[in-house]
Enzyme design. Structure first.
Site, PDB file in Angstrom:
ATOM      1  N   LEU A 196       9.699  -5.840  -6.078  1.00 49.85           N
ATOM      2  CA  LEU A 196      11.253  -6.067  -5.601  1.00 49.85           C
ATOM      3  C   LEU A 196      11.992  -6.610  -5.138  1.00 49.85           C
ATOM      4  O   LEU A 196      13.013  -6.907  -6.043  1.00 49.85           O
ATOM      5  CB  LEU A 196      10.739  -5.138  -3.696  1.00 49.85           C
ATOM      6  CG  LEU A 196      12.459  -5.389  -2.957  1.00 49.85           C
ATOM      7  CD1 LEU A 196      13.075  -4.507  -3.710  1.00 49.85           C
ATOM      8  CD2 LEU A 196      12.008  -4.781  -2.129  1.00 49.85           C
ATOM      9  N   TYR A 206      -3.686  -1.996   6.199  1.00 54.85           N
ATOM     10  CA  TYR A 206      -2.620  -2.821   6.008  1.00 54.85           C
ATOM     11  C   TYR A 206      -1.333  -2.484   7.091  1.00 54.85           C
ATOM     12  O   TYR A 206      -0.009  -2.937   6.774  1.00 54.85           O
ATOM     13  CB  TYR A 206      -2.469  -2.296   4.534  1.00 54.85           C
ATOM     14  CG  TYR A 206      -1.195  -2.807   4.021  1.00 54.85           C
ATOM     15  CD1 TYR A 206      -0.309  -3.195   3.254  1.00 54.85           C
ATOM     16  CD2 TYR A 206      -0.241  -1.134   3.974  1.00 54.85           C
ATOM     17  CE1 TYR A 206       0.938  -3.104   3.398  1.00 54.85           C
ATOM     18  CE2 TYR A 206       1.329  -1.108   3.358  1.00 54.85           C
ATOM     19  CZ  TYR A 206       1.450  -2.459   3.275  1.00 54.85           C
ATOM     20  OH  TYR A 206       3.268  -2.043   2.759  1.00 54.85           O
ATOM     21  N   TRP A 222       5.484   4.885  -2.093  1.00 59.71           N
ATOM     22  CA  TRP A 222       4.908   4.508  -3.223  1.00 59.71           C
ATOM     23  C   TRP A 222       5.799   4.084  -3.864  1.00 59.71           C
ATOM     24  O   TRP A 222       6.600   4.086  -5.173  1.00 59.71           O
ATOM     25  CB  TRP A 222       5.028   5.900  -3.371  1.00 59.71           C
ATOM     26  CG  TRP A 222       4.072   7.156  -3.062  1.00 59.71           C
ATOM     27  CD1 TRP A 222       3.770   6.852  -1.561  1.00 59.71           C
ATOM     28  CD2 TRP A 222       3.716   8.154  -3.405  1.00 59.71           C
ATOM     29  NE1 TRP A 222       2.804   7.835  -1.512  1.00 59.71           N
ATOM     30  CE2 TRP A 222       3.220   8.768  -2.184  1.00 59.71           C
ATOM     31  CE3 TRP A 222       3.694   9.204  -4.145  1.00 59.71           C
ATOM     32  CZ2 TRP A 222       2.214  10.312  -2.703  1.00 59.71           C
ATOM     33  CZ3 TRP A 222       3.224  10.325  -4.301  1.00 59.71           C
ATOM     34  CH2 TRP A 222       2.336  10.830  -3.435  1.00 59.71           C
TER      35      TRP A 222
HETATM   36  N1  LIG Z   1       3.910  -1.504  -3.057  1.00 59.99           N
HETATM   37  C1  LIG Z   1       4.128  -0.098  -3.090  1.00 59.99           C
HETATM   38  O1  LIG Z   1       3.874   1.385  -3.565  1.00 59.99           O
HETATM   39  C2  LIG Z   1       4.848  -0.474  -0.992  1.00 59.99           C
HETATM   40  C3  LIG Z   1       4.964   0.812  -0.628  1.00 59.99           C
HETATM   41  C4  LIG Z   1       5.887   0.686   0.168  1.00 59.99           C
HETATM   42  C5  LIG Z   1       6.095  -0.643   1.175  1.00 59.99           C
HETATM   43  N2  LIG Z   1       6.536  -1.156   0.658  1.00 59.99           N
HETATM   44  C6  LIG Z   1       6.255  -2.925   0.905  1.00 59.99           C
HETATM   45  O2  LIG Z   1       8.016  -3.052   0.181  1.00 59.99           O
HETATM   46  C7  LIG Z   1       7.521  -4.245   0.188  1.00 59.99           C
HETATM   47  C8  LIG Z   1       8.112  -4.685  -1.587  1.00 59.99           C
HETATM   48  O3  LIG Z   1       6.287  -4.008  -1.863  1.00 59.99           O
HETATM   49  P1  LIG Z   1       6.615  -4.964  -3.596  1.00 59.99           P
HETATM   50  O4  LIG Z   1       5.794  -3.860  -4.396  1.00 59.99           O
HETATM   51  O5  LIG Z   1       7.490  -5.886  -4.204  1.00 59.99           O
HETATM   52  O6  LIG Z   1       5.314  -5.687  -3.509  1.00 59.99           O
HETATM   53  P2  LIG Z   1       4.627  -6.381  -4.273  1.00 59.99           P
HETATM   54  O7  LIG Z   1       4.658  -6.690  -5.822  1.00 59.99           O
HETATM   55  O8  LIG Z   1       3.284  -6.427  -4.249  1.00 59.99           O
HETATM   56  O9  LIG Z   1       4.623  -8.097  -4.271  1.00 59.99           O
HETATM   57  C9  LIG Z   1       4.542  -8.978  -2.591  1.00 59.99           C
HETATM   58  C10 LIG Z   1       5.369 -10.432  -2.915  1.00 59.99           C
HETATM   59  O10 LIG Z   1       4.757 -10.907  -1.781  1.00 59.99           O
HETATM   60  C11 LIG Z   1       4.303 -12.089  -2.509  1.00 59.99           C
HETATM   61  N3  LIG Z   1       3.254 -12.731  -1.654  1.00 59.99           N
HETATM   62  C12 LIG Z   1       2.303 -12.128  -1.531  1.00 59.99           C
HETATM   63  N4  LIG Z   1       1.449 -13.149   0.184  1.00 59.99           N
HETATM   64  C13 LIG Z   1       2.546 -14.131  -0.077  1.00 59.99           C
HETATM   65  C14 LIG Z   1       2.317 -15.264   0.658  1.00 59.99           C
HETATM   66  N5  LIG Z   1       1.092 -15.950   1.075  1.00 59.99           N
HETATM   67  N6  LIG Z   1       3.856 -16.032   0.731  1.00 59.99           N
HETATM   68  C15 LIG Z   1       4.364 -15.648   0.432  1.00 59.99           C
HETATM   69  N7  LIG Z   1       4.770 -14.781  -1.436  1.00 59.99           N
HETATM   70  C16 LIG Z   1       3.211 -13.945  -0.739  1.00 59.99           C
HETATM   71  C17 LIG Z   1       3.737 -11.647  -4.004  1.00 59.99           C
HETATM   72  O11 LIG Z   1       3.249 -12.756  -4.673  1.00 59.99           O
HETATM   73  P3  LIG Z   1       2.214 -13.018  -5.709  1.00 59.99           P
HETATM   74  O12 LIG Z   1       3.064 -12.568  -6.855  1.00 59.99           O
HETATM   75  O13 LIG Z   1       1.870 -14.679  -6.300  1.00 59.99           O
HETATM   76  O14 LIG Z   1       0.943 -12.323  -5.649  1.00 59.99           O
HETATM   77  C18 LIG Z   1       4.227 -10.739  -4.221  1.00 59.99           C
HETATM   78  O15 LIG Z   1       5.107 -11.523  -4.983  1.00 59.99           O
HETATM   79  C19 LIG Z   1       7.191  -4.505   0.385  1.00 59.99           C
HETATM   80  O16 LIG Z   1       7.042  -5.118   2.235  1.00 59.99           O
HETATM   81  C20 LIG Z   1       5.574  -3.487   0.830  1.00 59.99           C
HETATM   82  O17 LIG Z   1       4.743  -3.542   2.693  1.00 59.99           O
HETATM   83  C21 LIG Z   1       5.070  -1.880  -1.000  1.00 59.99           C
END
Ligand SMILES: NC(=O)c1ccc[n+]([C@@H]2O[C@H](COP(=O)([O-])OP(=O)(O)OC[C@H]3O[C@@H](n4cnc5c(N)ncnc54)[C@H](OP(=O)(O)O)[C@@H]3O)[C@@H](O)[C@H]2O)c1
Length: 299
Positions: free
Chosen positions: A12, A134, A160
């Site tokens: 995102l 989670y 998703w």
């Molecule tokens: N992915 C899904 O299917 C999904 C579904 C429902 C809701 N969501 C929610 O949507 C939001 C965005 O998800 P996304 O898919 O973009 O997630 P993502 O691609 O996994 O990205 C999460 C980011 O958080 C960073 N992060 C992790 N630990 C951290 C820390 N200790 N300090 C600072 N940054 C940290 C990661 O850094 P690194 O790049 O360095 O690892 C990564 O860049 C999240 O809130 C997630 O819970 C996601």
């Protein structure tokens, strides 16, 4: 507005950056300089002191968009404390900082706060019942945020998520489809995929919206995903069709594919609220998948 976006390397975060970098006038004459993107190297959400240090050494932000999260659903079962720090305690701290500095906060949460046992579309007001670590940490983050920041914050529950970036189901299927003749994919978990670029667009629409900018609002939850209802199995089939990959997809049950974390069966969410309040237009998952695949093909 001076806008801080966390999680700059995630799906995102990168999708928001991509729009901001290609569209230098994001409404109301905002220039590129209004956005500050940070990764864990700048602001580590696993460390309370890193968060305090970052905000005491930077000027006030008008808005924080928290795209960072601990998102490894299975690994969280073994790393509950870390997941709780990032998804719950850090969110509480961000909310407290935002509240003290009179900033706004947009936080992203998940359809997985629900147990998936309902046969109806989930509303924002339905009672959550998370079934894995989670999801419990994400719900705890939502609740802490709502307590600390009863005004001026917004929680978007999405589902998703996939994109051109990072790890996601679409990229995994493309890899497996090239390596194998057949893949087995669960067909009894139903949901709606979300193209991260569409969610990024929606967030940027929201922050341009008069209702977000001008009026002090009570903190609200909004559901957002693409339109349509599918299983992971149907999703995989469409991915291979669009990529013209000749790989057989076999439907299997969740029971046949045990994972460390339990997954909800049906997390379809009703999105009328975000559509109505912020006039957000939501694309069907098939057209958004097509857009993403077209970009992936060119890479
Ligand atoms: N992915 C899904 O299917 C999904 C579904 C429902 C809701 N969501 C929610 O949507 C939001 C965005 O998800 P996304 O898919 O973009 O997630 P993502 O691609 O996994 O990205 C999460 C980011 O958080 C960073 N992060 C992790 N630990 C951290 C820390 N200790 N300090 C600072 N940054 C940290 C990661 O850094 P690194 O790049 O360095 O690892 C990564 O860049 C999240 O809130 C997630 O819970 C996601």
């Amino acid at each position: 507005m001076r806008i801080l976006v966390t999680g700059k390397n995630g799906q995102l975060g990168r999708s928001i950056q991509n729009i901001v970098n290609t569209d230098t006038k994001i409404g109301n004459n905002q220039s590129l300089n209004d956005f500050i993107f940070v990764g864990r190297e700048d602001l580590d959400l696993s460390s309370k002191s890193s968060i305090s240090y970052y905000f005491s050494n930077n000027d006030k932000f008008d808005l924080i968009i928290n795209c960072a999260a601990y998102t490894q659903v299975d690994r969280a079962e073994q790393e509950a404390e870390l997941a709780n720090q990032i998804n719950h305690l850090a969110v509480k701290q961000l909310a407290s900082i935002a509240s003290n500095k009179q900033s706004r906060l947009i936080h992203i949460s998940t359809d997985y706060v629900f147990d998936g046992e309902s046969n109806k579309l989930y509303l924002e007001t339905d009672t959550p019942n998370p079934i894995n670590v989670y999801s419990r940490t994400k719900l705890a983050g939502e609740k802490a945020l709502q307590t600390v920041m009863p005004m001026n914050a917004l929680i978007i529950r999405t589902s998703w998520v996939y994109s051109e970036y990072h790890n996601n189901f679409v990229k995994t299927m493309l890899r497996l489809g090239k390596e194998r003749d057949e893949v087995s994919v669960v067909s009894d978990q139903i949901g709606s995929p979300t193209y991260a670029a569409d969610l990024a667009d929606a967030i940027l629409e929201i922050i341009k919206h008069k209702k977000f900018r001008d009026v002090a609002q009570t903190t609200q939850i909004y559901n957002y995903s693409n339109e349509g209802k599918i299983s992971w199995y149907e999703f995989a089939k469409e991915i291979f069709k669009l990529a013209e990959i000749d790989c057989k997809v076999s439907p299997i049950t969740t029971q046949q594919y045990p994972t460390p974390a339990k997954r909800p069966r049906n997390t379809l969410m009703k999105k009328d609220k975000i559509v109505k309040v912020f006039n957000i237009k939501i694309s069907h998952w098939k057209s958004s998948l097509n857009t993403c695949m077209t970009i992936l093909k060119k890479q």
